[in-house]
Write a protein that holds these residues in place. Structure first.
Motif, PDB file in Angstrom:
ATOM      1  N   UNK A 193       0.872  -1.172   0.000  1.00 57.64           N
ATOM      2  CA  UNK A 193       0.000   0.000   0.000  1.00 57.64           C
ATOM      3  C   UNK A 193       0.911   1.223   0.000  1.00 57.64           C
ATOM      4  N   UNK A 194       0.773   2.053  -1.022  1.00 57.12           N
ATOM      5  CA  UNK A 194       1.580   3.268  -1.129  1.00 57.12           C
ATOM      6  C   UNK A 194       0.657   4.470  -0.979  1.00 57.12           C
ATOM      7  N   UNK A 195       1.081   5.416  -0.167  1.00 57.29           N
ATOM      8  CA  UNK A 195       0.328   6.654   0.031  1.00 57.29           C
ATOM      9  C   UNK A 195       1.221   7.795  -0.440  1.00 57.29           C
ATOM     10  N   UNK A 214       5.791  -9.143  -8.837  1.00 60.35           N
ATOM     11  CA  UNK A 214       4.379  -9.530  -8.871  1.00 60.35           C
ATOM     12  C   UNK A 214       3.693  -9.364  -7.512  1.00 60.35           C
ATOM     13  N   UNK A 215       4.062  -8.296  -6.790  1.00 56.05           N
ATOM     14  CA  UNK A 215       3.410  -7.912  -5.540  1.00 56.05           C
ATOM     15  C   UNK A 215       2.371  -6.861  -5.901  1.00 56.05           C
ATOM     16  N   UNK A 216       1.127  -7.113  -5.553  1.00 55.00           N
ATOM     17  CA  UNK A 216       0.036  -6.181  -5.872  1.00 55.00           C
ATOM     18  C   UNK A 216       0.215  -4.850  -5.154  1.00 55.00           C
ATOM     19  N   UNK A 217      -0.237  -3.789  -5.824  1.00 57.51           N
ATOM     20  CA  UNK A 217      -0.089  -2.433  -5.293  1.00 57.51           C
ATOM     21  C   UNK A 217      -1.449  -1.761  -5.174  1.00 57.51           C
ATOM     22  N   UNK A 218      -1.734  -1.263  -3.970  1.00 56.42           N
ATOM     23  CA  UNK A 218      -2.856  -0.344  -3.763  1.00 56.42           C
ATOM     24  C   UNK A 218      -2.221   1.035  -3.629  1.00 56.42           C
ATOM     25  N   UNK A 219      -2.600   1.952  -4.498  1.00 59.57           N
ATOM     26  CA  UNK A 219      -2.025   3.289  -4.469  1.00 59.57           C
ATOM     27  C   UNK A 219      -3.050   4.336  -4.078  1.00 59.57           C
ATOM     28  N   UNK A 220      -2.751   5.090  -3.044  1.00 55.14           N
ATOM     29  CA  UNK A 220      -3.574   6.234  -2.633  1.00 55.14           C
ATOM     30  C   UNK A 220      -2.858   7.491  -3.121  1.00 55.14           C
ATOM     31  N   UNK A 233      -2.225  -1.399  -9.113  1.00 48.69           N
ATOM     32  CA  UNK A 233      -3.221  -2.414  -9.470  1.00 48.69           C
ATOM     33  C   UNK A 233      -4.607  -1.957  -9.033  1.00 48.69           C
ATOM     34  N   UNK A 234      -4.666  -1.328  -7.873  1.00 53.05           N
ATOM     35  CA  UNK A 234      -5.901  -0.724  -7.372  1.00 53.05           C
ATOM     36  C   UNK A 234      -5.554   0.719  -7.030  1.00 53.05           C
ATOM     37  N   UNK A 235      -6.146   1.645  -7.766  1.00 48.52           N
ATOM     38  CA  UNK A 235      -5.825   3.064  -7.588  1.00 48.52           C
ATOM     39  C   UNK A 235      -6.976   3.789  -6.905  1.00 48.52           C
ATOM     40  N   UNK A 236      -6.664   4.383  -5.758  1.00 46.96           N
ATOM     41  CA  UNK A 236      -7.630   5.209  -5.049  1.00 46.96           C
ATOM     42  C   UNK A 236      -7.126   6.645  -5.150  1.00 46.96           C
TER      43      UNK A 236
END
Length: 191
Positions: free
Chosen positions: A116-118, A138-144, A157-160
């Motif tokens: 998770x990157x903020x 291949x580590x999934x990324x959630x980006x805020x 991979x998931x962009x907020x």
């Protein structure tokens, strides 16, 4: 600009709520599902950010490691790559600040992990470096992200994305969403 405090407070809170509502709610729900999936697969959730985003990253450890476990049967593993001052300054001094997150990840990332990157700008060099490394591993990324979202918005991979052009609104939104996801996961697990 609003002249008195009450007017400014109303303006700020209105902007904050509006910015959160302009983000893609479906992405927030996907992020909560990915976090839950990672915990259930016994992966580690890594979190990182710079400045105020580093503080939010460290808060993830407190709330997800302690509070989520306390109120569910989940046993999350959460590590902030922004928390170890000694490691960060050693990497910055001896290698380069752009490597502070990636260098740690090279030793820590495993299969089933999540990052998770903020980042309000989404364009910090150290953010770009860990995104590239995560993709390779291949580590999934959630980006805020905030502002226009930058590199992080385009490569998560998931962009907020919070479309705010104000660091306070961006960071407050990211922090609020961290708590919303946490409390939603608790609610889901208590059913």
């Amino acid at each position: 600009m609003k002249k008195n405090f009450n007017q400014f407070l109303d303006f700020y809170l209105s902007e904050l709520v509006s910015s959160i509502n302009k983000s893609k709610i479906s992405q927030i729900e996907k992020a909560s599902s990915k976090i839950l999936e990672t915990i259930k697969k016994k992966g580690t959730i890594f979190v990182c950010g710079n400045g105020g985003s580093a503080a939010i990253s460290n808060h993830y450890v407190c709330d997800y490691l302690k509070f989520l476990r306390q109120h569910t049967n989940l046993m999350p593993k959460v590590i902030s790559l922004s928390s170890n001052l000694e490691t960060i300054t050693a990497i910055s001094n001896d290698i380069d600040y752009s490597q502070v997150f990636k260098y740690q990840a090279e030793s820590l990332f495993q299969k089933n992990d999540l990052l998770i990157i903020i980042s309000s700008s989404g364009n910090s060099k150290n953010v770009k470096e860990i995104v590239k490394f995560s993709k390779k591993k291949k580590v999934s990324i959630i980006g805020f992200s905030g502002f226009d979202g930058g590199y992080l918005k385009k490569n998560s991979d998931i962009s907020i994305h919070i479309p705010a052009k104000n660091y306070g609104i961006s960071e407050d939104s990211h922090h609020i969403l961290m708590h919303i996801i946490l409390q939603y996961l608790i609610l889901k697990q208590q059913k």
